[in-house]
Design an enzyme around this catalytic site. Structure first.
Site, PDB file in Angstrom:
ATOM      1  CB  CYS A   1       7.453 -38.320   7.345  1.00 13.31           C
ATOM      2  SG  CYS A   1       6.896 -38.019   5.688  1.00 13.31           S
TER       3      CYS A   1
ATOM      4  CB  CYS B   1       5.669 -35.165   5.951  1.00 14.33           C
ATOM      5  SG  CYS B   1       6.495 -35.716   4.482  1.00 14.33           S
TER       6      CYS B   1
END
Length: 368
Positions: free
Chosen positions: A200, A103
């Protein structure tokens, strides 16, 4: 004091305390500061855990309080294509990926950085990560955060010198209690907000239930290291090396009272291998890593001593890196290590400096 008044910085506002205080600190340093809230996950109306709306409201409240403009952007398609699909593929393969690292690589320091520079005219982006940037050598280096308990360099090892050079990390020189104290003094809504955990951008869901929405159960045998079947698992993806809870095999008459641990995942046979106590099969002498990212983008071509972490918040492990080729390295630990997990990242350090890292492909219990 440097005049930063003509330098525009876009802060990634997550709705948390770290990005809130980062924005304030940059204002104090005289920068032109604006915020950007990223929506990276599409939550449906039936979702029990809906975090994005609250996080956006908190980010907006902080920006209003600080007199900052807040932009919003939807990166959900990029997140799905470049992070989440890879995450699912890794789990299908019986590995244990770290979506936060991907991410950061694909969203926060690629999509966000490009959008801030190209669309918003930013010189820098800033985030609330607990890392430091050092320019003293003439080239930007990524250093551990000052707060060793909160240091997040493990999650940022894929960054290049260029990306580090376009990024500011205002809380990297502070300890977490000081960050909260600043937020409380400013009466920010995020001052007492607890730190986010979980995947995330997706938040704190029951992980097994969440994964089951996307991957069908794949039951298989639970075997002891001696090959005796003692139970059934619902999918290798739900288990990690070193795990001792949630195996459903306690209280066996033919076993000692020592805890059972996952010591291996045999993907080809869809078999979870367990043992009692500190079994040698849980330990490794080293690992093979690939998909390497060095912050200075220079491959290591000669043996090098440094330290490594094979998971977040682990103590540094002294080791020797032996390059196999530009894309693959062998890492030999000074002492055996438990629960080295394929799919996770091995991240390397020279003192305070994060050198880079790679994905653990395999572990070995004797040099290979």
């Amino acid at each position: 004091m440097t005049d930063n008044s003509q330098i525009k910085v876009i802060v990634g506002m997550s709705g948390g305390v770290d990005s809130s205080v980062s924005a304030y600190l940059l204002q104090q340093q005289g920068y032109q500061v604006e915020g950007l809230f990223m929506k990276n996950w599409e939550e449906d109306d039936t979702d029990e855990y809906c975090s994005a709306a609250q996080d956006l409201a908190d980010a907006k409240a902080v920006c209003d309080k600080l007199g900052m403009k807040l932009h919003t952007i939807n990166f959900a398609a990029e997140y799905w294509d470049n992070v989440f699909e890879h995450f699912l593929e890794e789990y299908k393969a019986g590995r244990t990926p770290n979506p936060d690292i991907l991410c950061n690589k694909e969203i926060k320091f690629k999509a966000f950085l490009e959008f801030a520079a190209e669309e918003l005219g930013a010189t820098y982006i800033a985030t609330g990560h607990y890392v430091r940037r050092d320019d003293s050598t003439g080239r930007p280096r990524l250093l551990r955060g000052l707060d060793t308990n909160k240091d997040q360099s493990y999650f940022l090892y894929t960054l290049s010198e260029a990306q580090v050079g376009q990024s500011l990390f205002p809380v990297g020189d502070l300890e977490k209690p000081e960050v909260r104290r600043i937020a409380e003094q400013l009466d920010l809504i995020t001052a007492k907000k607890k730190d986010s955990t979980g995947i995330c951008f997706i938040g704190e869901r029951k992980f097994k239930d969440f994964l089951a929405k996307f991957l069908p159960a794949q039951p298989g045998p639970i075997e002891t290291v001696d090959g005796k079947v003692i139970g059934e698992h619902q999918g290798l993806m739900y288990h990690t090396l070193g795990q001792r809870k949630g195996l459903g095999i306690g209280g066996r008459k033919d076993a000692t009272e020592e805890a059972w641990y996952v010591v291996d995942k045999e993907v080809e046979r869809n078999t979870l291998v367990v043992a009692q106590g500190e079994h040698p099969r849980l330990y490794s002498d080293g690992l093979i890593a690939s998909q390497l990212h060095w912050v200075d983008r220079t491959p290591i071509r000669a043996p090098r001593r440094c330290t490594v972490k094979t998971r977040y918040r682990q103590e540094d492990i002294p080791c020797l890196i032996q390059p196999i080729d530009d894309e693959t390295i062998r890492v030999i630990f000074d002492e055996k290590q438990a629960a080295v997990t394929p799919g996770q990242s091995a991240v390397f350090y020279d003192g305070e400096v994060c050198l880079g890292g790679g994905i653990i492909e395999q572990r070995f219990s004797h040099p290979v």
